[in-house]
Design a protein around this motif. Structure first.
Motif, PDB file in Angstrom:
ATOM      1  N   VAL A  12       1.054  -1.175   0.018  1.00 56.23           N
ATOM      2  CA  VAL A  12       0.133  -0.095   0.140  1.00 56.23           C
ATOM      3  C   VAL A  12       0.856   1.333   0.071  1.00 56.23           C
ATOM      4  O   VAL A  12       1.934   1.039   0.423  1.00 56.23           O
ATOM      5  CB  VAL A  12      -0.803  -0.174   1.170  1.00 56.23           C
ATOM      6  CG1 VAL A  12      -0.102  -0.044   2.579  1.00 56.23           C
ATOM      7  CG2 VAL A  12      -1.984   1.028   0.975  1.00 56.23           C
ATOM      8  N   GLN A  13       0.269   2.259  -0.703  1.00 62.59           N
ATOM      9  CA  GLN A  13       1.098   3.518  -0.719  1.00 62.59           C
ATOM     10  C   GLN A  13       1.022   4.302   0.825  1.00 62.59           C
ATOM     11  O   GLN A  13      -0.082   4.045   1.629  1.00 62.59           O
ATOM     12  CB  GLN A  13       0.764   4.333  -1.864  1.00 62.59           C
ATOM     13  CG  GLN A  13       1.015   3.812  -3.164  1.00 62.59           C
ATOM     14  CD  GLN A  13       0.720   5.078  -4.110  1.00 62.59           C
ATOM     15  OE1 GLN A  13      -0.194   5.914  -4.032  1.00 62.59           O
ATOM     16  NE2 GLN A  13       1.310   4.960  -5.324  1.00 62.59           N
ATOM     17  N   ALA A  14       2.071   4.972   1.251  1.00 63.75           N
ATOM     18  CA  ALA A  14       1.966   5.707   2.317  1.00 63.75           C
ATOM     19  C   ALA A  14       0.523   6.644   2.503  1.00 63.75           C
ATOM     20  O   ALA A  14       0.253   7.406   1.487  1.00 63.75           O
ATOM     21  CB  ALA A  14       3.288   6.801   2.461  1.00 63.75           C
ATOM     22  N   GLY A  15       0.124   6.782   3.652  1.00 59.80           N
ATOM     23  CA  GLY A  15      -1.251   7.357   3.851  1.00 59.80           C
ATOM     24  C   GLY A  15      -2.467   6.597   3.500  1.00 59.80           C
ATOM     25  O   GLY A  15      -3.603   6.840   3.827  1.00 59.80           O
ATOM     26  N   GLY A  16      -2.092   5.101   2.926  1.00 59.48           N
ATOM     27  CA  GLY A  16      -3.376   4.268   2.641  1.00 59.48           C
ATOM     28  C   GLY A  16      -3.699   3.450   3.890  1.00 59.48           C
ATOM     29  O   GLY A  16      -3.399   3.575   5.088  1.00 59.48           O
ATOM     30  N   SER A  17      -4.553   2.700   3.517  1.00 65.99           N
ATOM     31  CA  SER A  17      -5.136   1.816   4.875  1.00 65.99           C
ATOM     32  C   SER A  17      -5.141   0.218   4.245  1.00 65.99           C
ATOM     33  O   SER A  17      -5.135   0.095   3.158  1.00 65.99           O
ATOM     34  CB  SER A  17      -6.466   2.137   5.084  1.00 65.99           C
ATOM     35  OG  SER A  17      -6.761   3.303   5.514  1.00 65.99           O
ATOM     36  N   LEU A  18      -5.279  -0.474   5.376  1.00 66.78           N
ATOM     37  CA  LEU A  18      -5.227  -1.880   5.317  1.00 66.78           C
ATOM     38  C   LEU A  18      -5.909  -2.428   6.712  1.00 66.78           C
ATOM     39  O   LEU A  18      -5.889  -1.900   7.572  1.00 66.78           O
ATOM     40  CB  LEU A  18      -3.794  -2.605   5.106  1.00 66.78           C
ATOM     41  CG  LEU A  18      -2.948  -2.790   3.837  1.00 66.78           C
ATOM     42  CD1 LEU A  18      -1.754  -3.363   4.177  1.00 66.78           C
ATOM     43  CD2 LEU A  18      -3.826  -3.299   2.893  1.00 66.78           C
ATOM     44  N   ARG A  19      -6.516  -3.650   6.254  1.00 67.35           N
ATOM     45  CA  ARG A  19      -7.282  -4.395   7.471  1.00 67.35           C
ATOM     46  C   ARG A  19      -6.751  -5.521   7.527  1.00 67.35           C
ATOM     47  O   ARG A  19      -7.050  -6.356   6.502  1.00 67.35           O
ATOM     48  CB  ARG A  19      -8.844  -4.178   7.391  1.00 67.35           C
ATOM     49  CG  ARG A  19      -9.486  -4.630   8.649  1.00 67.35           C
ATOM     50  CD  ARG A  19     -11.030  -4.714   8.782  1.00 67.35           C
ATOM     51  NE  ARG A  19     -11.425  -5.868   8.179  1.00 67.35           N
ATOM     52  CZ  ARG A  19     -12.830  -6.379   8.355  1.00 67.35           C
ATOM     53  NH1 ARG A  19     -13.620  -5.614   9.260  1.00 67.35           N
ATOM     54  NH2 ARG A  19     -13.376  -7.199   7.727  1.00 67.35           N
ATOM     55  N   LEU A  20      -6.019  -6.014   8.644  1.00 65.35           N
ATOM     56  CA  LEU A  20      -5.766  -7.516   8.837  1.00 65.35           C
ATOM     57  C   LEU A  20      -6.488  -7.955   9.513  1.00 65.35           C
ATOM     58  O   LEU A  20      -7.394  -7.485  10.284  1.00 65.35           O
ATOM     59  CB  LEU A  20      -4.434  -7.282   9.559  1.00 65.35           C
ATOM     60  CG  LEU A  20      -3.237  -6.554   9.167  1.00 65.35           C
ATOM     61  CD1 LEU A  20      -2.077  -6.953   9.999  1.00 65.35           C
ATOM     62  CD2 LEU A  20      -3.003  -7.002   7.604  1.00 65.35           C
ATOM     63  N   ARG A  45      11.067  -8.390  17.280  1.00 63.59           N
ATOM     64  CA  ARG A  45       9.083  -8.470  17.231  1.00 63.59           C
ATOM     65  C   ARG A  45       8.900  -7.243  18.387  1.00 63.59           C
ATOM     66  O   ARG A  45       9.459  -7.083  19.617  1.00 63.59           O
ATOM     67  CB  ARG A  45       8.939  -9.750  17.672  1.00 63.59           C
ATOM     68  CG  ARG A  45       7.185  -9.709  17.316  1.00 63.59           C
ATOM     69  CD  ARG A  45       7.063 -11.238  17.248  1.00 63.59           C
ATOM     70  NE  ARG A  45       7.379 -12.190  16.247  1.00 63.59           N
ATOM     71  CZ  ARG A  45       7.176 -13.093  15.972  1.00 63.59           C
ATOM     72  NH1 ARG A  45       6.254 -14.089  16.835  1.00 63.59           N
ATOM     73  NH2 ARG A  45       7.766 -14.035  15.162  1.00 63.59           N
ATOM     74  N   GLU A  46       7.973  -6.458  17.968  1.00 59.59           N
ATOM     75  CA  GLU A  46       7.558  -5.307  18.821  1.00 59.59           C
ATOM     76  C   GLU A  46       5.896  -5.410  18.965  1.00 59.59           C
ATOM     77  O   GLU A  46       5.344  -5.733  17.982  1.00 59.59           O
ATOM     78  CB  GLU A  46       7.726  -3.951  18.317  1.00 59.59           C
ATOM     79  CG  GLU A  46       7.281  -3.570  16.895  1.00 59.59           C
ATOM     80  CD  GLU A  46       7.742  -2.199  16.712  1.00 59.59           C
ATOM     81  OE1 GLU A  46       8.291  -1.444  17.463  1.00 59.59           O
ATOM     82  OE2 GLU A  46       7.216  -1.609  15.724  1.00 59.59           O
ATOM     83  N   PHE A  47       5.335  -4.991  20.075  1.00 57.37           N
ATOM     84  CA  PHE A  47       4.099  -4.967  20.426  1.00 57.37           C
ATOM     85  C   PHE A  47       3.382  -3.681  19.512  1.00 57.37           C
ATOM     86  O   PHE A  47       4.049  -2.679  19.264  1.00 57.37           O
ATOM     87  CB  PHE A  47       3.936  -4.735  21.778  1.00 57.37           C
ATOM     88  CG  PHE A  47       2.255  -4.327  22.214  1.00 57.37           C
ATOM     89  CD1 PHE A  47       2.159  -2.999  22.467  1.00 57.37           C
ATOM     90  CD2 PHE A  47       1.627  -5.221  22.221  1.00 57.37           C
ATOM     91  CE1 PHE A  47       0.795  -2.732  22.813  1.00 57.37           C
ATOM     92  CE2 PHE A  47       0.020  -4.795  22.430  1.00 57.37           C
ATOM     93  CZ  PHE A  47      -0.188  -3.608  22.748  1.00 57.37           C
ATOM     94  N   VAL A  48       2.308  -4.188  19.058  1.00 56.74           N
ATOM     95  CA  VAL A  48       1.307  -3.178  18.180  1.00 56.74           C
ATOM     96  C   VAL A  48       0.144  -2.863  18.927  1.00 56.74           C
ATOM     97  O   VAL A  48      -0.348  -1.754  19.288  1.00 56.74           O
ATOM     98  CB  VAL A  48       0.993  -3.602  16.790  1.00 56.74           C
ATOM     99  CG1 VAL A  48       0.165  -2.816  16.113  1.00 56.74           C
ATOM    100  CG2 VAL A  48       2.232  -3.873  15.957  1.00 56.74           C
ATOM    101  N   ALA A  49      -0.634  -3.946  19.208  1.00 63.43           N
ATOM    102  CA  ALA A  49      -1.782  -3.519  20.047  1.00 63.43           C
ATOM    103  C   ALA A  49      -2.509  -4.750  20.552  1.00 63.43           C
ATOM    104  O   ALA A  49      -2.085  -5.965  20.224  1.00 63.43           O
ATOM    105  CB  ALA A  49      -2.991  -3.097  18.804  1.00 63.43           C
ATOM    106  N   LEU A  81      -7.179  -5.860  12.620  1.00 63.09           N
ATOM    107  CA  LEU A  81      -6.324  -4.523  12.884  1.00 63.09           C
ATOM    108  C   LEU A  81      -6.624  -3.690  11.545  1.00 63.09           C
ATOM    109  O   LEU A  81      -5.980  -3.778  10.837  1.00 63.09           O
ATOM    110  CB  LEU A  81      -4.671  -5.046  13.214  1.00 63.09           C
ATOM    111  CG  LEU A  81      -3.934  -3.813  13.511  1.00 63.09           C
ATOM    112  CD1 LEU A  81      -4.184  -3.402  14.882  1.00 63.09           C
ATOM    113  CD2 LEU A  81      -2.392  -4.246  13.425  1.00 63.09           C
ATOM    114  N   GLN A  82      -7.231  -2.606  12.224  1.00 62.76           N
ATOM    115  CA  GLN A  82      -7.567  -1.654  10.980  1.00 62.76           C
ATOM    116  C   GLN A  82      -6.388  -0.564  10.892  1.00 62.76           C
ATOM    117  O   GLN A  82      -6.136   0.007  12.014  1.00 62.76           O
ATOM    118  CB  GLN A  82      -8.853  -0.892  11.330  1.00 62.76           C
ATOM    119  CG  GLN A  82      -9.363   0.191  10.187  1.00 62.76           C
ATOM    120  CD  GLN A  82      -9.387  -0.159   9.004  1.00 62.76           C
ATOM    121  OE1 GLN A  82      -9.951  -1.301   8.754  1.00 62.76           O
ATOM    122  NE2 GLN A  82      -8.896   0.520   7.971  1.00 62.76           N
TER     123      GLN A  82
END
Length: 121
Positions: A12-20, A45-49, A81-82
């Motif tokens: 995806v381009q910067a500024g865009g969106s994805l939903r995992l 590995r790092e925590f996201v949410a 994850l939105q």
């Protein structure tokens, strides 16, 4: 025991969106807290949410707060994850994880195989 399968990654381009999405097997999905983590090349590995079993409590890394939203649908055994306003530094393999205890450390009991997210500038 629970098995986890992530999907929804991509380019995806910067500024865009994805939903995992992370689909879980097993009848006890609603008993688990769920987390999303990420790992970029050469980094730990790092925590996201993370989200509690009921969805009533959520936690976010400072780097994604206000841009990412974690949610779950216990009827569908799925956690989401939105990701909005994506940045190149969000590029990583994203993993979902399950544990009976809600935590922000990478010590969850069960892990998916990961899905690649690439954000181009």
């Amino acid at each position: 025991q629970v098995q986890l399968v992530e999907s929804g990654g991509g380019l995806v381009q910067a500024g865009g969106s994805l939903r995992l999405s992370c689909a879980a097997s097993g009848r006890t999905f609603s008993s688990y807290a769920m987390g999303w983590f990420r790992q970029a090349p050469g980094k730990e590995r790092e925590f996201v949410a993370a989200i509690s079993w009921s969805g009533g409590s959520t936690y976010y890394a400072d780097s994604v707060k206000g841009r990412f939203t974690i949610s779950r649908d216990n009827a569908k055994n799925t956690v989401y994850l939105q990701m909005n306003s994506l940045k190149p530094e969000d590029t990583a393999v994203y993993y979902c994880a399950a544990d009976y205890t809600l935590r922000v450390g990478a010590t969850y009991d069960y892990w998916g195989q990961g899905t690649q997210v690439t954000v181009s500038s």
